[in-house]
Design a protein around this motif. Structure first.
Motif, PDB file in Angstrom:
ATOM      1  N   GLY A   1       3.216  -0.212   8.751  1.00 22.36           N
ATOM      2  CA  GLY A   1       4.470  -0.438   8.391  1.00 22.36           C
ATOM      3  C   GLY A   1       5.079  -0.708   9.467  1.00 22.36           C
ATOM      4  N   PHE A   2       5.233  -0.097  10.361  1.00 20.48           N
ATOM      5  CA  PHE A   2       6.233  -0.297  11.425  1.00 20.48           C
ATOM      6  C   PHE A   2       5.795  -1.698  12.121  1.00 20.48           C
ATOM      7  N   ALA A   3       4.553  -2.023  12.176  1.00 15.56           N
ATOM      8  CA  ALA A   3       3.970  -3.346  12.955  1.00 15.56           C
ATOM      9  C   ALA A   3       4.415  -4.313  12.182  1.00 15.56           C
ATOM     10  N   VAL A   4       4.289  -4.299  10.747  1.00 12.52           N
ATOM     11  CA  VAL A   4       4.710  -5.358   9.824  1.00 12.52           C
ATOM     12  C   VAL A   4       6.283  -5.763   9.927  1.00 12.52           C
ATOM     13  N   HIS A   5       6.943  -4.707   9.642  1.00 17.70           N
ATOM     14  CA  HIS A   5       8.371  -4.832   9.712  1.00 17.70           C
ATOM     15  C   HIS A   5       8.879  -5.457  11.237  1.00 17.70           C
ATOM     16  N   ALA A   6       8.248  -4.674  12.215  1.00 20.56           N
ATOM     17  CA  ALA A   6       8.696  -5.353  13.479  1.00 20.56           C
ATOM     18  C   ALA A   6       8.442  -6.821  13.668  1.00 20.56           C
ATOM     19  N   ALA A   7       7.166  -7.173  13.328  1.00 19.37           N
ATOM     20  CA  ALA A   7       6.908  -8.609  13.400  1.00 19.37           C
ATOM     21  C   ALA A   7       7.473  -9.377  12.381  1.00 19.37           C
ATOM     22  N   GLY A   8       7.997  -8.967  11.234  1.00 21.87           N
ATOM     23  CA  GLY A   8       8.634  -9.817  10.325  1.00 21.87           C
ATOM     24  C   GLY A   8       7.392 -10.532   9.671  1.00 21.87           C
ATOM     25  N   ASP A   9       6.463  -9.858   9.279  1.00 18.96           N
ATOM     26  CA  ASP A   9       5.175 -10.721   8.772  1.00 18.96           C
ATOM     27  C   ASP A   9       5.581 -11.077   7.509  1.00 18.96           C
ATOM     28  N   ARG A  10       5.390 -12.502   6.804  1.00 19.97           N
ATOM     29  CA  ARG A  10       5.544 -12.599   5.384  1.00 19.97           C
ATOM     30  C   ARG A  10       6.781 -12.016   4.803  1.00 19.97           C
ATOM     31  N   ALA A  11       7.882 -12.191   5.340  1.00 23.62           N
ATOM     32  CA  ALA A  11       9.046 -11.100   5.015  1.00 23.62           C
ATOM     33  C   ALA A  11       9.389 -11.628   3.216  1.00 23.62           C
ATOM     34  N   VAL A  12       9.295 -13.028   2.878  1.00 23.42           N
ATOM     35  CA  VAL A  12       9.809 -13.584   1.676  1.00 23.42           C
ATOM     36  C   VAL A  12       8.687 -12.922   0.734  1.00 23.42           C
ATOM     37  N   LEU A  13       7.346 -13.102   1.015  1.00 24.99           N
ATOM     38  CA  LEU A  13       6.490 -12.752   0.171  1.00 24.99           C
ATOM     39  C   LEU A  13       6.578 -11.144  -0.250  1.00 24.99           C
ATOM     40  N   ARG A  14       6.753 -10.495   0.809  1.00 21.71           N
ATOM     41  CA  ARG A  14       7.146  -8.913   0.504  1.00 21.71           C
ATOM     42  C   ARG A  14       8.038  -8.521  -0.142  1.00 21.71           C
ATOM     43  N   ALA A  15       9.336  -9.382  -0.220  1.00 19.59           N
ATOM     44  CA  ALA A  15      10.522  -9.039  -1.019  1.00 19.59           C
ATOM     45  C   ALA A  15      10.123  -9.442  -2.322  1.00 19.59           C
ATOM     46  N   GLN A  16       9.443 -10.588  -2.725  1.00 18.71           N
ATOM     47  CA  GLN A  16       8.821 -10.767  -3.765  1.00 18.71           C
ATOM     48  C   GLN A  16       8.028  -9.836  -4.718  1.00 18.71           C
ATOM     49  N   ARG A  17       6.951  -9.418  -3.732  1.00 25.09           N
ATOM     50  CA  ARG A  17       6.125  -8.199  -4.321  1.00 25.09           C
ATOM     51  C   ARG A  17       6.991  -7.041  -4.707  1.00 25.09           C
ATOM     52  N   LEU A  18       7.817  -6.425  -3.798  1.00 29.01           N
ATOM     53  CA  LEU A  18       8.538  -5.342  -4.213  1.00 29.01           C
ATOM     54  C   LEU A  18       9.528  -5.548  -5.253  1.00 29.01           C
ATOM     55  N   SER A  19      10.018  -6.767  -5.399  1.00 24.85           N
ATOM     56  CA  SER A  19      11.171  -6.778  -6.443  1.00 24.85           C
ATOM     57  C   SER A  19      10.517  -6.886  -7.913  1.00 24.85           C
ATOM     58  N   VAL A  20       9.236  -7.598  -7.858  1.00 22.92           N
ATOM     59  CA  VAL A  20       8.291  -7.413  -9.136  1.00 22.92           C
ATOM     60  C   VAL A  20       7.923  -6.068  -9.537  1.00 22.92           C
ATOM     61  N   ALA A  21       7.501  -5.307  -8.503  1.00 21.83           N
ATOM     62  CA  ALA A  21       7.109  -4.083  -8.417  1.00 21.83           C
ATOM     63  C   ALA A  21       8.128  -3.148  -9.011  1.00 21.83           C
ATOM     64  N   ALA A  22       9.231  -3.329  -8.286  1.00 22.61           N
ATOM     65  CA  ALA A  22      10.503  -2.492  -8.888  1.00 22.61           C
ATOM     66  C   ALA A  22      10.932  -2.823 -10.258  1.00 22.61           C
ATOM     67  N   LEU A  23      10.925  -4.043 -10.827  1.00 18.17           N
ATOM     68  CA  LEU A  23      11.221  -4.103 -12.346  1.00 18.17           C
ATOM     69  C   LEU A  23      10.414  -3.639 -12.826  1.00 18.17           C
ATOM     70  N   ARG A  24       9.146  -3.664 -12.639  1.00 18.21           N
ATOM     71  CA  ARG A  24       8.000  -3.089 -13.765  1.00 18.21           C
ATOM     72  C   ARG A  24       7.640  -1.715 -13.566  1.00 18.21           C
ATOM     73  N   SER A  25       8.369  -0.972 -12.476  1.00 24.62           N
ATOM     74  CA  SER A  25       8.260   0.364 -12.166  1.00 24.62           C
ATOM     75  C   SER A  25       7.014   0.661 -11.589  1.00 24.62           C
ATOM     76  N   ARG A  26       6.502  -0.321 -10.723  1.00 26.55           N
ATOM     77  CA  ARG A  26       4.840  -0.057 -10.093  1.00 26.55           C
ATOM     78  C   ARG A  26       4.972   0.270  -8.692  1.00 26.55           C
ATOM     79  N   LEU A  27       6.121   0.708  -8.172  1.00 23.95           N
ATOM     80  CA  LEU A  27       5.888   1.234  -6.914  1.00 23.95           C
ATOM     81  C   LEU A  27       5.064   2.431  -6.631  1.00 23.95           C
ATOM     82  N   VAL A  28       4.309   2.303  -5.644  1.00 20.46           N
ATOM     83  CA  VAL A  28       3.302   3.348  -5.260  1.00 20.46           C
ATOM     84  C   VAL A  28       3.840   4.640  -4.683  1.00 20.46           C
ATOM     85  N   PRO A  29       3.620   5.779  -5.294  1.00 18.08           N
ATOM     86  CA  PRO A  29       4.333   7.087  -4.696  1.00 18.08           C
ATOM     87  C   PRO A  29       3.725   7.012  -3.015  1.00 18.08           C
ATOM     88  N   LEU A  30       4.597   7.490  -2.532  1.00 21.67           N
ATOM     89  CA  LEU A  30       4.636   7.828  -0.824  1.00 21.67           C
ATOM     90  C   LEU A  30       3.251   8.733  -0.625  1.00 21.67           C
TER      91      LEU A  30
END
Length: 382
Positions: free
Chosen positions: A185-214
């Protein structure tokens, strides 16, 4: 001869199909059973401290900046030169992100032309297909300038940022054992890997209540074929983003100090943020709802507005096509103005003569008698 000629194309086609299937199975991006190489340094090589980094092939070009050494295939020179120019700025970014000195000890970067060359740049070989791997104990990062199957050229800048972020996090924690989702997670965040696609995945998961428990994030990330674009990888990077954002960055630096001192990750995190793991997860989920929950609503509103505007224009064009055209107004040709000759103005002498003649006619009825004008007076000739 003719019979042999007929069978050759079919045989060749079967062989090509077999080779293609073998290549697809060996590809990490398309294969279903071959997991991606774990590129977090702490788990990459067992006993790596006892191994030595092999020297680069003789044809490789070497650029040594003191703290980092680049060795790359000559064919990749045009793509590697920008990395060398931005290397110092990248280290400064990682230092600011982690809040401490990192990457001070020399780091070696090897950039191959094709993925098959990576096995010769790592002691003992990789053992699994990969295009970018880093090793914390060896302080080594190896990259390939081309992907497997030649689908698309990788972004070397982001790949280098990703791998150096792994090494920097190892420096900051003293090589402490961390969960894989934290390293990745730190490496992906620091590199900015596919930030738009990650935001899209998180948005859909948040609306559908499908976020993974830590608590389940580690297992989900281990089973993902592509950590960057999976929901587990996107969530891991966003949790690190949340822990580093704003005033919480100082708490993250304190957690790194506790990890360096030997504290377990969960205990270091809870002590540094003065919150339990459950409270941190709830705070992160609330932040995700605020940050990404509005994106689908905004996108839907923009789409609806676009449809309305487009529909209005289409209706206007349709009405314009159906309505009969108005008759064109005919203009009568204007006649050219007639040029009338103006009489020439009479001169002063002519006017005097005319007036004098009129006076003679009006004043003297004897018009047949000759008269002479002298000094303004008329005299009758006898």
């Amino acid at each position: 001869m003719m019979r042999c000629f007929r069978h050759r194309p079919a045989t060749l086609a079967r062989r090509l199909a077999a080779l293609l299937c073998l290549a697809i199975v060996a590809s990490p991006g398309l294969a279903g059973g071959a997991p991606r190489v774990y590129d977090a340094p702490a788990a990459a090589l067992g006993g790596a401290a006892e191994l030595a980094v092999p020297p680069p092939p003789p044809e490789y070009q070497i650029e040594d900046l003191g703290w980092i050494e680049f060795a790359y295939h000559p064919s990749t020179r045009d793509r590697v030169r920008p990395l060398i120019v931005r290397a110092d700025a990248l280290r400064a970014e990682l230092r600011a992100l982690l809040g401490r000195e990192v990457l001070a000890a020399p780091v070696k970067v090897r950039i191959a032309d094709i993925p098959a060359e990576l096995d010769h740049l790592v002691p003992g070989g990789l053992g699994r297909p990969a295009t970018a791997v880093s090793f914390g104990a060896l302080r080594l990062a190896v990259l390939s300038a081309t992907p497997r199957l030649g689908l698309a050229a990788p972004d070397l800048d982001r790949a280098l940022r990703h791998q150096l972020a792994h090494l920097a996090l190892d420096d900051a924690t003293g090589g402490a054992a961390l969960p894989r989702w934290v390293h990745e997670g730190f490496a992906v965040h620091a590199a900015g890997d596919r930030a738009v696609l990650r935001a899209q995945r998180l948005s859909v998961a948040a609306l559908r209540s499908r976020l993974v428990p830590l608590a389940d994030l580690e297992a989900r990330l281990a089973g993902a074929r592509e950590t960057t674009t999976s929901i587990a990888g996107a969530q891991a990077a966003d949790v690190i983003r949340f822990l580093l954002e704003g005033d919480r960055r100082a708490s993250f630096a304190r957690a790194l100090d506790r990890l360096r001192a030997g504290a377990p990750f969960a205990a270091a995190l809870e002590a540094s943020y003065a919150s339990t793991s459950a409270e941190l997860e709830l705070a992160w989920r609330a932040d995700v709802a605020r940050r990404y929950g509005f994106l689908p609503v905004l996108a839907g509103a923009l789409l609806l507005a676009g449809l309305l505007v487009g529909g209005g224009h289409a209706a206007q064009r349709l009405r314009a096509r159906r309505s009969p055209p108005l008759p064109a107004l005919r203009r009568r040709p204007r006649a050219a103005p007639e040029l009338r000759s103006r009489p020439a103005r009479a001169s002063t002498a002519q006017l005097v003569a005319t007036l004098g003649a009129r006076q003679r006619v009006e004043g003297d009825g004897d018009t047949d008698v000759p008269k002479v004008e002298h000094n303004g007076q008329w005299h009758t000739l006898h």
